[in-house]
Write a protein that holds these residues in place. Structure first.
Motif, PDB file in Angstrom:
ATOM      1  N   TRP A  50      -9.465  -2.540   7.596  1.00 22.17           N
ATOM      2  CA  TRP A  50      -9.862  -1.451   6.704  1.00 22.17           C
ATOM      3  C   TRP A  50     -11.244  -0.994   7.156  1.00 22.17           C
ATOM      4  O   TRP A  50     -11.982  -1.781   7.763  1.00 22.17           O
TER       5      TRP A  50
ATOM      6  N   MET B 189      -4.924  -2.176  -5.407  1.00 23.59           N
ATOM      7  CA  MET B 189      -5.469  -0.916  -4.876  1.00 23.59           C
ATOM      8  C   MET B 189      -4.730   0.311  -5.412  1.00 23.59           C
ATOM      9  O   MET B 189      -5.341   1.333  -5.713  1.00 23.59           O
TER      10      MET B 189
ATOM     11  N   PRO C  27     -12.183  -6.110   6.184  1.00 21.70           N
ATOM     12  CA  PRO C  27     -10.986  -6.956   5.996  1.00 21.70           C
ATOM     13  C   PRO C  27      -9.777  -6.361   6.738  1.00 21.70           C
ATOM     14  O   PRO C  27      -9.675  -5.142   6.850  1.00 21.70           O
TER      15      PRO C  27
ATOM     16  N   THR D  56     -15.203  -1.783  -1.801  1.00 15.50           N
ATOM     17  CA  THR D  56     -14.013  -1.442  -1.019  1.00 15.50           C
ATOM     18  C   THR D  56     -14.393  -0.351  -0.024  1.00 15.50           C
ATOM     19  O   THR D  56     -15.570   0.006   0.095  1.00 15.50           O
ATOM     20  N   SER D  57     -13.403   0.163   0.682  1.00 17.59           N
ATOM     21  CA  SER D  57     -13.708   1.161   1.709  1.00 17.59           C
ATOM     22  C   SER D  57     -13.777   2.567   1.121  1.00 17.59           C
ATOM     23  O   SER D  57     -13.178   2.844   0.074  1.00 17.59           O
TER      24      SER D  57
ATOM     25  N   ILE E 292      -2.831  -7.947   3.045  1.00 16.62           N
ATOM     26  CA  ILE E 292      -4.224  -8.064   3.455  1.00 16.62           C
ATOM     27  C   ILE E 292      -4.456  -9.545   3.745  1.00 16.62           C
ATOM     28  O   ILE E 292      -4.055 -10.411   2.960  1.00 16.62           O
TER      29      ILE E 292
ATOM     30  N   ARG F  43     -14.339  -4.435 -10.167  1.00 15.40           N
ATOM     31  CA  ARG F  43     -12.958  -4.570  -9.715  1.00 15.40           C
ATOM     32  C   ARG F  43     -12.908  -5.478  -8.470  1.00 15.40           C
ATOM     33  O   ARG F  43     -13.745  -5.360  -7.572  1.00 15.40           O
TER      34      ARG F  43
ATOM     35  N   GLN G  56     -16.582  -2.102   4.083  1.00 20.80           N
ATOM     36  CA  GLN G  56     -16.557  -2.167   2.624  1.00 20.80           C
ATOM     37  C   GLN G  56     -17.918  -1.778   2.049  1.00 20.80           C
ATOM     38  O   GLN G  56     -18.951  -2.353   2.399  1.00 20.80           O
TER      39      GLN G  56
ATOM     40  N   THR H 245     -10.386   4.037   0.433  1.00 21.17           N
ATOM     41  CA  THR H 245      -9.738   3.599  -0.807  1.00 21.17           C
ATOM     42  C   THR H 245     -10.267   4.424  -1.980  1.00 21.17           C
ATOM     43  O   THR H 245      -9.524   4.775  -2.889  1.00 21.17           O
TER      44      THR H 245
ATOM     45  N   TYR I  61       0.836  -1.205   0.000  1.00 24.56           N
ATOM     46  CA  TYR I  61       0.000   0.000   0.000  1.00 24.56           C
ATOM     47  C   TYR I  61       0.872   1.258   0.000  1.00 24.56           C
ATOM     48  O   TYR I  61       2.043   1.221   0.366  1.00 24.56           O
TER      49      TYR I  61
ATOM     50  N   TYR J 122     -10.262  -7.600  -5.431  1.00 23.40           N
ATOM     51  CA  TYR J 122      -8.933  -7.576  -4.811  1.00 23.40           C
ATOM     52  C   TYR J 122      -8.617  -8.855  -4.042  1.00 23.40           C
ATOM     53  O   TYR J 122      -7.594  -8.952  -3.388  1.00 23.40           O
TER      54      TYR J 122
END
Ligand code: PCA
Length: 320
Positions: free
Chosen positions: A137, A182, A224, A199-200, A83, A160, A140, A203, A27, A162
């Motif tokens: 995180w 990411m 996650p 996702t969050s 992750i 998308r 989501q 992000t 990240y 991950y």
């Protein structure tokens, strides 16, 4: 002259006592997770009086996110962050992190981590690894370029992903999964490679998605965690005092990271609104469909993981 010799000797002994570690993460340096890791490294430096120096290597520069576990296992990097769900192939219990709609708050996420931790420690130890700490995180949510009312809206679109869980969810929705790291989300959006993602909010903020994506649905699907871990032999070769300082800094990093995650969750959801995105809930009927999908996902997961899944799911630990 005498002083110069003494100074040189002192410098040599400091250099001798100093251990250098690399810590690889996938990240960006300015991600809250990485900032927390950097603080952890500074704490270790300070509390060991420089005996253990950890250099954080962000942004997939040393190893790519998916290769970090192996690199630390092989001793190519003494420590790393990944992750947890990227480990699901070798350690299925890590997948508990991405089961939709089981964990719906930070308190629940903490309960899950307490249940998972002994299992994670066992699996890590079997690979010569030591977990140091884990931080979630933010929840989501669902980012979509066009408004979504039902699973039918995903058919034929590109979602998308991950990890394996997001791939399965994309499949369940009838979307084509597109794996995008990411740190490349912004680029993937700009080149029109994806229409939606789970996702969050943070992000979304980090990748400034508002240029291409107009909607953020706060579905709170899962929390996650990233895990920071070290090579067991590298830990064993530290002096007891330094090892203790490392573990103490890890406990503090975990506490700090959870608080940070919660702050970042709120601030970034606000930021999405300020940037002109439509932020809100999905319709009740779509929510019900998503929940049904989540249940199907849970059943598949429990069946595929077997015994260890029961440690987490048989007693009902989560408030739903
Ligand atoms: N951000 C990371 C993992 C989970 C999250 O919130 C990502 O999108 O890859």
């Amino acid at each position: 002259m005498k002083w110069i010799v003494l100074a040189a000797l002192a410098a040599a002994s400091v250099a001798h006592a100093q251990t250098q570690w690399k810590l690889a993460t996938g990240y960006r340096a300015e991600s809250f997770h990485t900032e927390n890791v950097a603080q952890f490294a500074r704490d270790v430096d300070r509390t060991t009086a420089g005996a253990l120096k950890i250099t954080v290597q962000p942004n997939n520069t040393l190893f790519k996110l998916g290769d970090i576990r192996q690199a630390v296992e092989d001793g190519k990097s003494e420590a790393g962050e990944t992750i947890m769900t990227s480990l699901v192939g070798e350690m299925p219990i890590t997948g508990a992190d991405a089961i939709p709609f089981v964990v719906s708050s930070y308190a629940d996420a903490r309960r899950l981590w307490n249940l998972q931790r002994p299992l994670i420690e066992k699996h890590f130890a079997a690979r010569g690894l030591v977990p140091l700490y884990a931080v979630p995180w933010p929840p989501q949510g669902l980012f979509a370029s066009a408004p979504v009312q039902s699973p039918a809206d995903f058919r034929g679109t590109r979602m998308r992903t991950y990890n394996q869980s997001t791939q399965r969810i994309a499949q369940m929705l009838g979307a084509t999964p597109v794996d995008v790291p990411m740190v490349e989300v912004n680029q993937a959006l700009a080149s029109g490679k994806m229409d939606s993602m789970i996702t969050s909010a943070v992000t979304g903020v980090e990748n400034k998605v508002w240029g291409q994506i107009g909607h953020y649905y706060t579905i709170n699907a899962w929390f996650p965690k990233n895990i920071v871990f070290a090579n067991l032999k590298a830990v064993q070769s530290l002096s007891p005092g330094v090892r203790q300082a490392l573990l103490t800094a890890a406990v503090e990093a975990e506490e700090r990271g959870w608080a940070l995650s919660e702050q970042v969750a709120d601030a970034s959801t606000r930021e999405l609104t300020q940037q002109g995105m439509k932020v809100g809930r999905v319709s009740p009927s779509f929510e019900a469909e998503l929940k049904r999908m989540g249940e199907r996902f849970s059943r598949e997961w429990v069946q595929s993981v077997g015994n260890e899944a029961n440690v987490i799911f048989v007693p009902c630990h989560f408030q739903r």
